[in-house]
Scaffold this active site. Structure first.
Site, PDB file in Angstrom:
ATOM      1  N   ASP A  32       0.811  -1.226   0.000  1.00 20.50           N
ATOM      2  CA  ASP A  32       0.000   0.000   0.000  1.00 20.50           C
ATOM      3  C   ASP A  32       0.841   1.271   0.000  1.00 20.50           C
ATOM      4  O   ASP A  32       0.427   2.281   0.564  1.00 20.50           O
ATOM      5  CB  ASP A  32      -0.944   0.038   1.211  1.00 20.50           C
ATOM      6  CG  ASP A  32      -2.115  -0.908   1.088  1.00 20.50           C
ATOM      7  OD1 ASP A  32      -2.120  -1.722   0.145  1.00 20.50           O
ATOM      8  OD2 ASP A  32      -3.020  -0.869   1.950  1.00 20.50           O
ATOM      9  N   CYS A  69      -3.228  -6.233  -3.154  1.00 19.58           N
ATOM     10  CA  CYS A  69      -2.131  -6.995  -2.568  1.00 19.58           C
ATOM     11  C   CYS A  69      -1.998  -8.420  -3.091  1.00 19.58           C
ATOM     12  O   CYS A  69      -1.020  -8.758  -3.769  1.00 19.58           O
ATOM     13  CB  CYS A  69      -2.259  -7.002  -1.055  1.00 19.58           C
ATOM     14  SG  CYS A  69      -3.879  -7.473  -0.427  1.00 19.58           S
ATOM     15  N   HIS A 130       0.019 -14.386   2.067  1.00 22.22           N
ATOM     16  CA  HIS A 130      -1.314 -14.001   1.591  1.00 22.22           C
ATOM     17  C   HIS A 130      -1.634 -14.528   0.196  1.00 22.22           C
ATOM     18  O   HIS A 130      -2.285 -13.869  -0.611  1.00 22.22           O
ATOM     19  CB  HIS A 130      -1.457 -12.471   1.612  1.00 22.22           C
ATOM     20  CG  HIS A 130      -2.874 -12.026   1.884  1.00 22.22           C
ATOM     21  ND1 HIS A 130      -3.322 -10.745   1.649  1.00 22.22           N
ATOM     22  CD2 HIS A 130      -3.952 -12.704   2.373  1.00 22.22           C
ATOM     23  CE1 HIS A 130      -4.596 -10.640   1.976  1.00 22.22           C
ATOM     24  NE2 HIS A 130      -5.008 -11.818   2.415  1.00 22.22           N
ATOM     25  N   ASP A 327       2.967  -3.178  -3.999  1.00 22.48           N
ATOM     26  CA  ASP A 327       1.922  -4.041  -4.553  1.00 22.48           C
ATOM     27  C   ASP A 327       0.744  -3.279  -5.135  1.00 22.48           C
ATOM     28  O   ASP A 327      -0.009  -3.812  -5.946  1.00 22.48           O
ATOM     29  CB  ASP A 327       1.434  -5.056  -3.513  1.00 22.48           C
ATOM     30  CG  ASP A 327       0.843  -4.420  -2.272  1.00 22.48           C
ATOM     31  OD1 ASP A 327       0.838  -3.172  -2.158  1.00 22.48           O
ATOM     32  OD2 ASP A 327       0.391  -5.167  -1.380  1.00 22.48           O
ATOM     33  N   ASN A 328       0.557  -2.035  -4.739  1.00 17.58           N
ATOM     34  CA  ASN A 328      -0.520  -1.197  -5.295  1.00 17.58           C
ATOM     35  C   ASN A 328      -0.296   0.237  -4.853  1.00 17.58           C
ATOM     36  O   ASN A 328       0.655   0.531  -4.134  1.00 17.58           O
ATOM     37  CB  ASN A 328      -1.905  -1.695  -4.870  1.00 17.58           C
ATOM     38  CG  ASN A 328      -2.033  -2.008  -3.398  1.00 17.58           C
ATOM     39  OD1 ASN A 328      -2.151  -3.173  -3.011  1.00 17.58           O
ATOM     40  ND2 ASN A 328      -1.982  -1.002  -2.555  1.00 17.58           N
TER      41      ASN A 328
END
Length: 525
Positions: A32, A69, A130, A327-328
């Site tokens: 994030d 994610c 995850h 990841d983003n």
């Protein structure tokens, strides 16, 4: 006998030389973190170690993630689009009738660790996994990694796993911390993921084995929790407010050459109030929230410094490829523009549950529109730094690579650099071919040729990047069309002016979605 001994020695020397020539690989992923948070991407957060890697390596201006994610992680680790890997969403299994949404890495894909294992690599995973957690065979050791220290589930904690739901910390396949057992005082996830991984790196070097280390931070994902001394470093620095800081970041991005001066800063997001409309008390609260976030990013950089120092001490710095990405984009989850603290403790502590809100996510993703979960540039554009003294041409070090690239390109890059073979079958299962292209030519100052577009889909948000064109839509609304050479911040929608281009790209997206297990979505006009 003498001849046989000589032959064996020659063979051994060849194997040893081959192992020594293979690059060590470290992938560091944050969680994030927005496009412009770190220093070498225009941010005011102090990241001298990452800035050094960019200065002495290369960094990308148009590198893409999948906007969330787990999907990004699955694309990175498999070289496939997330739906092909089985992770079109998160870790909830939507059943066999939805093969793109099984909530774990499926047997139809292989991981980087599984591909590198035949090349003699010691593969390490630390941090957030995850990508399937309900069964141990879905954890890293079941997917080709030799060492694992981290959380099989998502992140959400920094000082104590017990502070966030059902989170656990695992070493190998043994749970060592959970809601009943917390680590000792002073444990902090960002440090722990790094320190444990460095132990495994030392093991690999001692064994004269090349290593692959996937270091997946849960920072700076909410809840915002950081060490007091790191927070104090930034307290008061954000009282200039998000309007001023966004403009400052934009100006630095232009000066650095990451954004063309003709690409205008996207306006402040509609739900974010003007900074000057806040009371002094509100400004102080907002300053504190962003200070905690900045402290978390700063801590990541401190740990990058530890990695660099260790690689130099071990004598493997020059032949280690370090890749850094997020990841983003910045996350606006929580549905409160100004963020909140719903925890029992003071913001930043283990007992707090603090979000920095859309207001600061709009800063993290500057100069772009939108945020995590969305397919506009603010959700899918990530920094990418590659540093490798032995393998990146001296003539291009410090340069910005402006060709488009995507997380699906990491696998083919590492396959080529390691001399590995990507399999057609693995453990009796047919394996989907890689989707990306190797980035190695870029390290030599060359170019890459991509035969297809880059595609996106997440919970009904859709996108295509094809050459300079980008088609994007949100939740079944109308397609928007942008000329990314002249409008990277997506402010001038050309869809109504260029219906044929819109139709061409939409048709391409439909064909890709059908091929890659994307759930049937409402047709977009």
């Amino acid at each position: 006998m003498k001849k046989l001994l000589t032959t064996l020695l020659i063979c051994f020397a060849a194997v040893t030389s081959s192992a020594a020539d293979k690059p060590n690989i470290i992938i560091i992923m944050t969680h994030d973190m927005g496009f412009s948070d770190i220093g070498c991407y225009g941010g005011e957060i102090e990241t001298p170690n990452l800035d050094m890697l960019a200065k002495n390596g290369v960094h990308f201006s148009q590198f893409y993630n999948t906007s969330r994610c787990s999907p990004t992680r699955s694309s990175l680790i498999s070289g496939l689009y997330s739906h092909q890997a089985g992770m079109g969403l998160l870790t909830n299994d939507q059943g066999e009738h939805n093969p793109g949404y099984r909530g774990r890495l499926m047997e139809r894909c292989v991981t980087i660790a599984e591909v590198l294992r035949p090349q003699g690599y010691l593969s390490i995973a630390t941090g957030k996994w995850h990508m399937g957690h309900e069964k141990k065979e879905w954890w890293p050791l079941g997917r080709g990694f030799d060492r694992f220290y981290g959380c099989p589930q998502g992140g959400g904690f920094f000082f104590r796993p017990s502070s966030w739901g059902n989170r656990t910390v695992v070493r190998g396949d043994e749970v060592i911390y959970d809601k009943e057992r917390d680590p000792a005082e002073g444990w902090y996830a960002t440090d722990a993921w790094t320190d444990e991984g460095l132990k495994y790196v030392e093991e690999a070097v001692a064994k004269k084995k090349p290593f692959f280390w996937y270091l997946a931070h849960n920072a700076p994902h909410f809840p915002l929790q950081a060490k007091p001394e790191d927070i104090a470093k930034y307290r008061g620095k954000y009282k200039a407010g998000w309007d001023v800081i966004r403009e400052q970041r934009y100006q630095r991005l232009v000066k650095l050459g990451l954004i063309d001066e003709n690409h205008k800063l996207a306006p402040r997001y509609k739900h974010v109030p003007a900074w000057d409309s806040l009371s002094e008390e509100e400004k102080d609260t907002q300053d504190e929230r962003m200070a905690i976030y900045a402290a978390m990013v700063d801590c990541v950089d401190q740990n990058v410094g530890k990695i660099i120092d260790s690689l130099k001490r071990l004598g493997v710095y020059d032949n280690t490829l370090i890749i850094f990405l997020s990841d983003n984009g910045g996350q606006s989850e929580g549905k409160r523009p100004l963020g909140f603290n719903r925890g029992k403790g003071a913001p930043g502590t283990a007992e707090s549950n603090t979000h920095y809100g859309t207001c600061w996510a709009n800063v993290s993703s500057a100069p772009f529109r939108k945020f995590k979960n969305l397919i506009h540039e603010g959700g899918i554009s990530t920094p990418l730094i590659a540093h490798w003294p032995k393998g990146i041409s001296a003539s291009i070090r410090g340069s910005i690579i402006k060709q488009t690239a995507h997380v699906i390109d990491i696998m083919p890059t590492l396959v080529e650099l390691s001399g590995a073979q990507y399999p057609d079958k693995h453990k009796g299962h047919e394996i989907i071919p890689m989707e990306g292209v190797s980035l190695k030519p870029l390290f030599d100052g060359g170019k890459i040729e991509r035969s297809d577009a880059i595609y996106f889909e997440h919970t009904g948000k859709k996108g295509v990047r094809y050459g300079k064109w980008k088609l994007v839509c949100t939740y079944g609304l109308k397609w928007e069309l942008y000329d990314m050479e002249n409008d990277r911040t997506e402010l001038n929608d050309l869809a109504s002016e260029m219906p044929e281009k819109k139709a061409q790209l939409a048709k391409m997206w439909e064909a890709w979605a059908a091929r890659c297990f994307v759930k049937k979505a409402k047709r977009t006009k």
